[in-house]
Every structure is written in C-alpha cells, then in structure tokens.
Design a protein around this motif. Structure first.
Motif, PDB file in Angstrom:
ATOM      1  N   GLY A 317       8.250   0.559   5.366  1.00 14.53           N
ATOM      2  CA  GLY A 317       6.934   1.171   5.375  1.00 14.53           C
ATOM      3  C   GLY A 317       6.281   0.981   6.721  1.00 14.53           C
ATOM      4  O   GLY A 317       6.498  -0.030   7.380  1.00 14.53           O
ATOM      5  N   GLU A 349      12.751   4.860  -3.024  1.00 13.61           N
ATOM      6  CA  GLU A 349      12.100   5.818  -2.125  1.00 13.61           C
ATOM      7  C   GLU A 349      12.881   7.124  -2.016  1.00 13.61           C
ATOM      8  O   GLU A 349      13.346   7.495  -0.950  1.00 13.61           O
ATOM      9  N   ASN A 394       7.286  14.506   4.439  1.00 13.55           N
ATOM     10  CA  ASN A 394       7.099  13.079   4.217  1.00 13.55           C
ATOM     11  C   ASN A 394       6.607  12.285   5.428  1.00 13.55           C
ATOM     12  O   ASN A 394       5.751  11.418   5.278  1.00 13.55           O
ATOM     13  N   SER A 396       4.619  10.452   8.144  1.00  8.47           N
ATOM     14  CA  SER A 396       3.185  10.312   8.372  1.00  8.47           C
ATOM     15  C   SER A 396       2.883  10.490   9.863  1.00  8.47           C
ATOM     16  O   SER A 396       3.798  10.441  10.701  1.00  8.47           O
ATOM     17  N   ASN A 446       5.812   6.115  -1.011  1.00  6.62           N
ATOM     18  CA  ASN A 446       4.548   5.383  -0.914  1.00  6.62           C
ATOM     19  C   ASN A 446       4.803   3.894  -1.077  1.00  6.62           C
ATOM     20  O   ASN A 446       5.409   3.446  -2.057  1.00  6.62           O
ATOM     21  N   ASP A 447       4.309   3.103  -0.118  1.00  4.98           N
ATOM     22  CA  ASP A 447       4.666   1.688  -0.062  1.00  4.98           C
ATOM     23  C   ASP A 447       4.406   0.941  -1.361  1.00  4.98           C
ATOM     24  O   ASP A 447       5.274   0.239  -1.882  1.00  4.98           O
ATOM     25  N   GLU A 449       3.529   2.170  -4.479  1.00  2.04           N
ATOM     26  CA  GLU A 449       4.213   2.740  -5.636  1.00  2.04           C
ATOM     27  C   GLU A 449       5.691   2.353  -5.645  1.00  2.04           C
ATOM     28  O   GLU A 449       6.274   2.104  -6.704  1.00  2.04           O
ATOM     29  N   THR A 472       1.369  -4.727   2.699  1.00  2.00           N
ATOM     30  CA  THR A 472       1.734  -4.575   1.291  1.00  2.00           C
ATOM     31  C   THR A 472       2.409  -5.810   0.699  1.00  2.00           C
ATOM     32  O   THR A 472       3.258  -6.430   1.321  1.00  2.00           O
ATOM     33  N   TRP A 544       3.055   4.728 -10.877  1.00  2.00           N
ATOM     34  CA  TRP A 544       3.355   6.121 -10.529  1.00  2.00           C
ATOM     35  C   TRP A 544       3.264   6.948 -11.806  1.00  2.00           C
ATOM     36  O   TRP A 544       3.925   6.640 -12.804  1.00  2.00           O
ATOM     37  N   SER A 549       4.086  12.523  -5.345  1.00  2.00           N
ATOM     38  CA  SER A 549       3.745  11.454  -4.408  1.00  2.00           C
ATOM     39  C   SER A 549       4.928  11.268  -3.494  1.00  2.00           C
ATOM     40  O   SER A 549       6.044  11.045  -3.965  1.00  2.00           O
TER      41      SER A 549
END
Length: 550
Positions: A317, A349, A394, A396, A446-447, A449, A472, A544, A549
């Motif tokens: 992440g 993931e 996906n 970011s 998502n880190d 989730e 996280t 989730w 997501s």
C-alpha cells in the motif's frame, strides 16, 4: 564497456524499459549491456525510460509481461508517462501447465520455532486478544465507552502526547502567549508498563457501520466477517453487543461461527441492549463479565510452535516504483521460505493482479481453483466497468507520481509479494485458509479492506510493503511495515519496521533480505518485537460490502 548498474535496472530480459534507481538528467548517457541510451528528459528515480523508439500501438513490457501500449511516437530514452503509455494486459484463460517450483534453501530455518499461543483446535496465534464486536452500528458508542473504561485502567492505552500538547497550547494562550509562533515540543508517548494481564496482548474493538439499514446480503456478509474475527487464532475471547432489532441477529452470527469452526469453544459473552434494564446496566455487565474472562485467558502462556503454524498475509500500500524490485520480491522470497517450511501465505488485492493472471493460473494446482480465480477476477472487473471504472483505473495519484504508470505495472510488481510457489487454493472473501502453501484471497486493493479480509482468512501476521508510507494496521493481526527505500524508512521511523533499501543500493540481495524478513517475523510472532502499527493502536477495520472498491 561497463554497465551503469547502480543507476538503472533491467528487471526481465523481455522488458523494453529500464528503471531509474536514482535521479537521471536530460542529456545524460546511460550505458547498459554495451548499449548507450541518451536521455531525452529528466528521469526521476523509480520511473522508467524506453530502450527503443516506440511507434503508436507498440506493446510495452515490464517484469516480462505486457503492461501497456504506446499512444504515439516515443523517442528512445524518453520517460514513460500517463500521456505516452496506457494500460494493456494479455487475455487469460485456463490451460494445463506442469508447473515445477524451485524450492528455496530452508536449511537456516528447519527446526526453528516461534513462541505462540496454542488453541485447542490445533491452531497457534501470534497474539492473545480479547475482542469486542457490535452486531450493529448502534452499539458503536457503547463500545467506545467500554474502551475508554478498560484501556488505560488495564494498561493498554498509550500516553496521549497530543492531549498534553493541546493542554500546553491552552496554558500558553491563557498566559497571553503567541500560540502560532511559539515552538512547543511534543513529548514522546510513554509505552505502558502497568499492563495488568501480562499474557493478554490487547483488548480490541471492531466498530463498524453495518448490521442494519443496508441490504440483507450486506448484513449476512458482515456476520461471516465478524464470525471469522471471533474464530481468529489470535483471539481468545469475545464480547458481543447487540441492540436487538437489527438485521444481523445474534443467532445468525453464532450460526456462522459454528459453521466456520464446529470446535469453537472460546468464551463468547452476548449483551443485548433492548433486553437490558438500562444502558448503564448493559455496560456494567459487559465490563464485569469481560474482566472475569480476561482473568481466565491471562492463564494462557506462549510456548514453542513450528514455523509451519504461521499464516502470513502479504500486502502492499502506498506503492512506488521500487516496490516491485525491493520490498515486494524480498517479501516474496520470505513467502517461498515459509511455504517450503509448511506454512501458509495469503496473497489478495485482486484489482492488483490485473495483468499477471495467466502466470497465477498456470501455477494453480487444479482446474477447479483456477476457474474459480478466473470467475472472481472477471466478475469483479465487470462490476467495476459497469459503473464506469475498471481495474485499469486502480493506480492512485501517489502511485503514478512515483513511477507506477499503469495498473499492469503496479500489479506485476505487487504480485511479487506472493513468491513463486504453486497456488494451492483460491478463497472468496471471508473464506478461511485451510491448505498449506499459497492461497489467493479475493479482496479489494484498498489497504484497510484488504488487511481486514486477510485477517478474516486467518492471517496471524501481515507483511505490508510501502514506498510512500501508510499507517494501516489491524485489530487482531499484527501488521509489519516494510519500506521499499531507505529515504522513507528514515523519514517515517514511527510507522516503518523493516527497511529494504539496501537492495536498491546493491548492498543486499533479494534472497538475503527475504531471510532477514523471516527472522523478523519469528520475533514478531513470538512477542519479542512489537510492530509499530500495534504500538500505535492502529486498529483499522473496514468490511467490504462486495461493491466496487479498487
């Protein structure tokens, strides 16, 4: 002629890009494999430049797989950007492959043990927690009240340095001082030394926003998730708070616990507010009976267990352009070591496996599991595309800024965390890992989730690689942060546990670092070291809902 080995890296012979290991300047000439490359522009560390002139539509390869296509003419020595490169990935399908795995040398670790908590069903935890969970969001406030009452009193809280900082600001303001321009130091938080129950590593609280008001399917999935946490090897006892009228009924939760583990025999305390005399009585009873439960689980002590009892989730992440060449492959070698020792590895993931599906399918030991993976991947991606997104969206802004231009590049580097062993099983969200070896677990990228889902599958430690830094953690599964580069490790010492920057500098090999990470895992699993996320009470938990997501 010599190669500029400390400036660039060619990850796979099939690749037509080079990775900059340090900042490179426009006009600079890079020598690699007796070929000179004159750079057309600045190439920041972690980014890539093209080894050949690219025409519109030409395929771009990295890690030996298709990761994109050129959007227009690109001169040799140009930097890869979101303007000149767009995501592309090979189609995937099931085919029978006789996959042969080259096991790593495990002689350093054979016969080694860690000191864990042995459960009656044969599993071994790396921690000993008491867990509070609400069946519905209406009980979150009551959980907060109980946490406030128990944490500091029993020695699980951390001195609030920011509260003291705010107090000092207030004092300065009351004295007529200049709050903005007066440099008031923050005293470092004290590690609690007054823990009453020495064999209870923490009291954890699973606040969430579900259990009612959404779809019945959401509540049913939440029930399975909470049941997975109650059954987790790191959990010794559970307190459940229920309102009474919500969709997620206590009886449904208990049924899911028993279906998951028919041998479940941990203390399970249930308190329903609508059946209680008052809120005060509910909280009083919950605290008193939980306290008695803590007395009992404090009698459980750590004792030696073989490394085959470890289940490690691997996660990345805040990834950067070094993730796929330092931290992720090092963790991947750790994964291979543990699989060879008889342990379990969980790679999740799914949006970040886009582009490497065929490699994973070819490594899957049976057709049924391979087809399950194909179905989960295609269904998940179609659901994202139906709302105008897709796996290709996906990366970011932070990923792109630090060199991860397409999802396939991000995925090819991310998949390195799972190592090279055969895929023994494919698990849907909340399904438990029961087979030794590598399992694929369907979660978002998502880190929180993803870590939430890995813990539900049974991870007793999580190795979390990061190139940009992320705080996280998880309530029941210790999360160990692994930095891809030393600059990050030095800058964010308060959240980073392990630094793999020596790989980038050429001071250590991936295999050496992988062995070092496993040594750290043994210490973390034994309670000899405490991950920074655990020290900070970083207990992130996001269920989730199976919606879109990434």
């Amino acid at each position: 002629m010599k190669t500029d080995i400390h400036k660039v890296m060619h990850i796979h012979p099939k690749d037509n890009v080079l990775v900059a290991l340090q900042d490179l300047k426009a006009g600079e000439t890079i020598l690699f494999n007796d070929t000179e490359y004159r750079l057309q522009e600045d190439i920041p560390a972690k980014h890539k430049f093209f080894m050949n002139e690219m025409q519109r539509g030409d395929e771009i390869f990295m890690y030996g797989v298709l990761v994109g296509k050129a959007q227009h003419l690109i001169p040799q020595g140009s930097r890869m950007t979101t303007d000149n490169t767009k995501h592309a990935a090979q189609p995937f399908y099931y085919r029978h492959v006789d996959y042969h795995w080259q096991k790593p040398d495990i002689s350093k670790f054979e016969g080694r043990t860690f000191n864990g908590y042995h459960r009656k069903d044969g599993r071994v935890g790396t921690a000993n927690y008491w867990l509070f969970l609400p069946t519905v969001f209406c009980e979150n406030r009551n959980l907060d009240v109980i946490k406030e009452a128990l944490h500091n009193e029993l020695g699980y809280g951390v001195t609030d340095k920011y509260k003291q900082f705010a107090h000092n600001l207030l004092t300065l303001y009351q004295q007529g001082g200049d709050v903005l321009h007066n440099d008031i130091a923050i005293k470092e938080a004290d590690v609690p030394t007054n823990r009453i129950f020495k064999n209870v590593d923490g009291i954890k609280f699973l606040n969430h926003e579900g259990g009612c008001g959404g779809t019945r399917q959401d509540s049913a999935m939440l029930s399975k998730l909470l049941a997975a946490y109650a059954d987790h090897p790191n959990v010794a006892g559970v307190t459940v708070l229920s309102l009474g009228c919500q969709h997620l009924q206590v009886k449904n939760f208990v049924t899911d616990v028993k279906e998951r583990n028919p041998q479940f025999d941990k203390p399970l305390l249930v308190f329903e507010q609508q059946g209680s005399q008052s809120e005060e009585q509910l909280i009083k009873d919950a605290i008193k009976k939980t306290f008695a439960g803590l007395v009992e689980i404090n009698k459980i002590e750590r004792s030696p267990a073989p490394l085959s009892q470890l289940t490690i989730g691997v996660k990345c992440g805040g990834s950067d352009g070094f993730s796929g060449i330092s931290a992720n492959p090092a963790v991947g070698y750790t994964a291979d070591l543990l699989v060879a020792l008889g342990g379990k590895i969980l790679l999740a993931e799914f949006p970040e496996l886009c582009g490497v599906e065929q490699n994973l399918i070819d490594r899957t030991i049976n057709k049924e599991s391979a087809e399950k993976f194909i179905d989960l991947m295609t269904t998940y991606n179609k659901k994202a595309e139906s709302v105008g997104s897709g796996f290709y969206m996906n990366p970011s802004p932070g990923n792109i800024k630090d060199g991860l231009i397409t999802d396939a590049i991000k995925s090819a580097g991310a998949a390195k965390k799972g190592g090279t062993s055969p895929v023994e099983d494919v698990l849907d969200y909340t399904e438990p890992a029961t087979k030794k070896g590598l399992s694929l677990v369907c979660t978002p990228g998502n880190d929180v989730e993803a870590t939430t889902g890995k813990a539900a599958a049974g991870a007793t430690l999580i190795l979390f690689t990061t190139g940009l830094g992320t705080p996280t953690g998880n309530p029941v599964c210790p999360v160990i942060k692994v930095a891809t580069n030393s600059a990050l490790a030095n800058k964010m010492k308060d959240i980073i546990d392990i630094d793999t920057g020596a790989i980038i500098r050429g001071e250590k090999t991936v295999h050496e670092m992988g062995e070092e990470i496993l040594e750290y895992c043994i210490k973390f699993a034994s309670g000899e070291l405490v991950p920074k996320a655990v020290q900070l009470n970083q207990d992130d938990f996001i269920p989730w809902k199976r919606g879109v997501s990434l």
